[in-house]
Scaffold this motif. Sequence first.
Motif, mmCIF file in Angstrom:
data_model
loop_
_atom_site.group_PDB
_atom_site.id
_atom_site.type_symbol
_atom_site.label_atom_id
_atom_site.label_comp_id
_atom_site.label_asym_id
_atom_site.label_seq_id
_atom_site.Cartn_x
_atom_site.Cartn_y
_atom_site.Cartn_z
ATOM 1 N N ILE A 124 0.832 -1.187 0.000
ATOM 2 C CA ILE A 124 0.000 0.000 0.000
ATOM 3 C C ILE A 124 0.876 1.248 0.000
ATOM 4 N N ALA A 125 0.532 2.222 -0.850
ATOM 5 C CA ALA A 125 1.220 3.508 -1.010
ATOM 6 C C ALA A 125 2.452 3.439 -1.902
ATOM 7 N N ASP A 126 2.784 2.236 -2.457
ATOM 8 C CA ASP A 126 3.795 2.167 -3.515
ATOM 9 C C ASP A 126 3.368 3.027 -4.698
ATOM 10 N N VAL A 127 4.348 3.510 -5.437
ATOM 11 C CA VAL A 127 4.082 4.178 -6.712
ATOM 12 C C VAL A 127 4.859 3.427 -7.786
ATOM 13 N N ASN A 128 4.166 3.034 -8.847
ATOM 14 C CA ASN A 128 4.747 2.149 -9.846
ATOM 15 C C ASN A 128 4.689 2.766 -11.237
ATOM 16 N N TRP A 129 5.829 2.769 -11.913
ATOM 17 C CA TRP A 129 5.897 3.173 -13.322
ATOM 18 C C TRP A 129 5.665 1.926 -14.184
ATOM 19 N N GLY A 130 4.733 2.003 -15.118
ATOM 20 C CA GLY A 130 4.432 0.874 -15.973
ATOM 21 C C GLY A 130 5.476 0.672 -17.053
ATOM 22 N N SER A 131 5.922 -0.559 -17.213
ATOM 23 C CA SER A 131 6.820 -0.908 -18.318
ATOM 24 C C SER A 131 6.023 -1.495 -19.488
ATOM 25 N N TRP A 132 4.939 -2.194 -19.171
ATOM 26 C CA TRP A 132 4.009 -2.735 -20.156
ATOM 27 C C TRP A 132 2.585 -2.390 -19.730
ATOM 28 N N LEU A 133 1.708 -2.214 -20.719
ATOM 29 C CA LEU A 133 0.273 -2.062 -20.484
ATOM 30 C C LEU A 133 -0.425 -3.221 -21.171
ATOM 31 N N ILE A 134 -1.231 -3.961 -20.420
ATOM 32 C CA ILE A 134 -1.859 -5.183 -20.928
ATOM 33 C C ILE A 134 -3.355 -5.139 -20.692
ATOM 34 N N MET A 247 -7.744 0.003 -14.751
ATOM 35 C CA MET A 247 -8.909 -0.113 -15.626
ATOM 36 C C MET A 247 -8.801 0.658 -16.939
ATOM 37 N N GLU A 248 -7.685 1.358 -17.199
ATOM 38 C CA GLU A 248 -7.702 2.277 -18.329
ATOM 39 C C GLU A 248 -6.486 2.251 -19.248
ATOM 40 N N GLY A 249 -5.318 1.940 -18.728
ATOM 41 C CA GLY A 249 -4.079 2.214 -19.436
ATOM 42 C C GLY A 249 -4.001 1.707 -20.854
ATOM 43 N N VAL A 250 -4.331 0.434 -21.079
ATOM 44 C CA VAL A 250 -4.179 -0.147 -22.408
ATOM 45 C C VAL A 250 -5.125 0.499 -23.418
ATOM 46 N N ALA A 251 -6.295 0.949 -22.962
ATOM 47 C CA ALA A 251 -7.246 1.599 -23.868
ATOM 48 C C ALA A 251 -6.750 2.983 -24.288
ATOM 49 N N ILE A 252 -6.189 3.715 -23.349
ATOM 50 C CA ILE A 252 -5.616 5.026 -23.679
ATOM 51 C C ILE A 252 -4.428 4.845 -24.619
ATOM 52 N N ALA A 253 -3.637 3.805 -24.377
ATOM 53 C CA ALA A 253 -2.500 3.527 -25.258
ATOM 54 C C ALA A 253 -2.960 3.254 -26.679
ATOM 55 N N GLN A 254 -4.083 2.564 -26.838
ATOM 56 C CA GLN A 254 -4.584 2.282 -28.183
ATOM 57 C C GLN A 254 -4.979 3.568 -28.904
#
Length: 330
Positions: A124-134, A247-254
């Motif tokens: 809890i409270a980690d912050v994560n940079w995405g390397s892949w969006l799936i 819930m959103e990342g891969v759709a925004i990437a598209q």
Amino acid sequence: MKFVFFVLCLLMSVSAVGVEKEPLAVKVFIAGMFEIGGNQGDKAGEFQHWFERYFVDTAPITVKGALSPVFCNQDGVCGSVLGMGKVASSSSMQAIVLNHQFDFNHSYFIVSGVGGVPPSQGTIADVNWGSWLIDYDLGHRWMPDEGIAGEPVFMPRQGYEDIRRYQLNSRLVDLAVGLSKDVQLQDSAEAQAYRMRYTQPQARRKPTVTVGTHIAGDTFFHGPGLSAQAQYISQLYGADDYMIAEMEGVAIAQVLSRTVGIDRLLSLRGAVNFDQGNPNETTLAHLDPAPGETAGGFAETVENIALVGEKVVDYLVENWADFKDGVPAH
């Protein structure tokens, strides 16, 4: 007379073109998914801390088809609340990117929000940079008792190979991690106590900045079984370990891949819950906790997201001459 009328029309047309505003050149666009109330002065959601840092003195810009107005400051930093889920967020993003009021030809995008984390990977409270969006969906699923015992219950559907996963620009992700890895993150006594209910070392530690795969589905999947399935999908697609459920990342990437490209896209997520219960808790109890049994740490996490993200936003703006045409090779 006809000639004079033609000249007058031409002059009027030239004059009208002359007064059109130049599109706003966007350096960095920050996308939140939801806000709890207003953009300042109350409990913060995913956008309020960004608004307070960059947009307090700016006027809202209405965009037809977008959920919320866009705000832009004098430094070329813009942002908006897009909406939760793949459809809401991507439709807002497309409306904004295609709107004539903005120039996104050189823009960097930061998808910013909260998510869940498997206790084997973070806390809890980690912050994560995405390397892949799936995409968690775009396949076939069946009940476990209708398949082969012990075998996966998910199969990717053919035809979605180009849109079910996106690898983000590793040079940009590495830059973001390097700029933000030493940020002092907020924490709370409530979050610290909640972590101790879990046995995994990663779940019990202090929050930090991490990197890994973000997997998006329109359902909030919970429990060790579905968490394992998310990890299975990440491995099946050749991505890094699954770290964040959202819930959103891969759709925004598209949307961006079809318009301006994803070489300048970053995904930044803070962990506000574990994706499964602790050893003494059923999945249903985890989904619907009793009073006083919630994770805690939400306020600290949304603050952490902005603390981490601002390091990258400010760096890009301050070094715009080096980054305008893309991420430098060295």
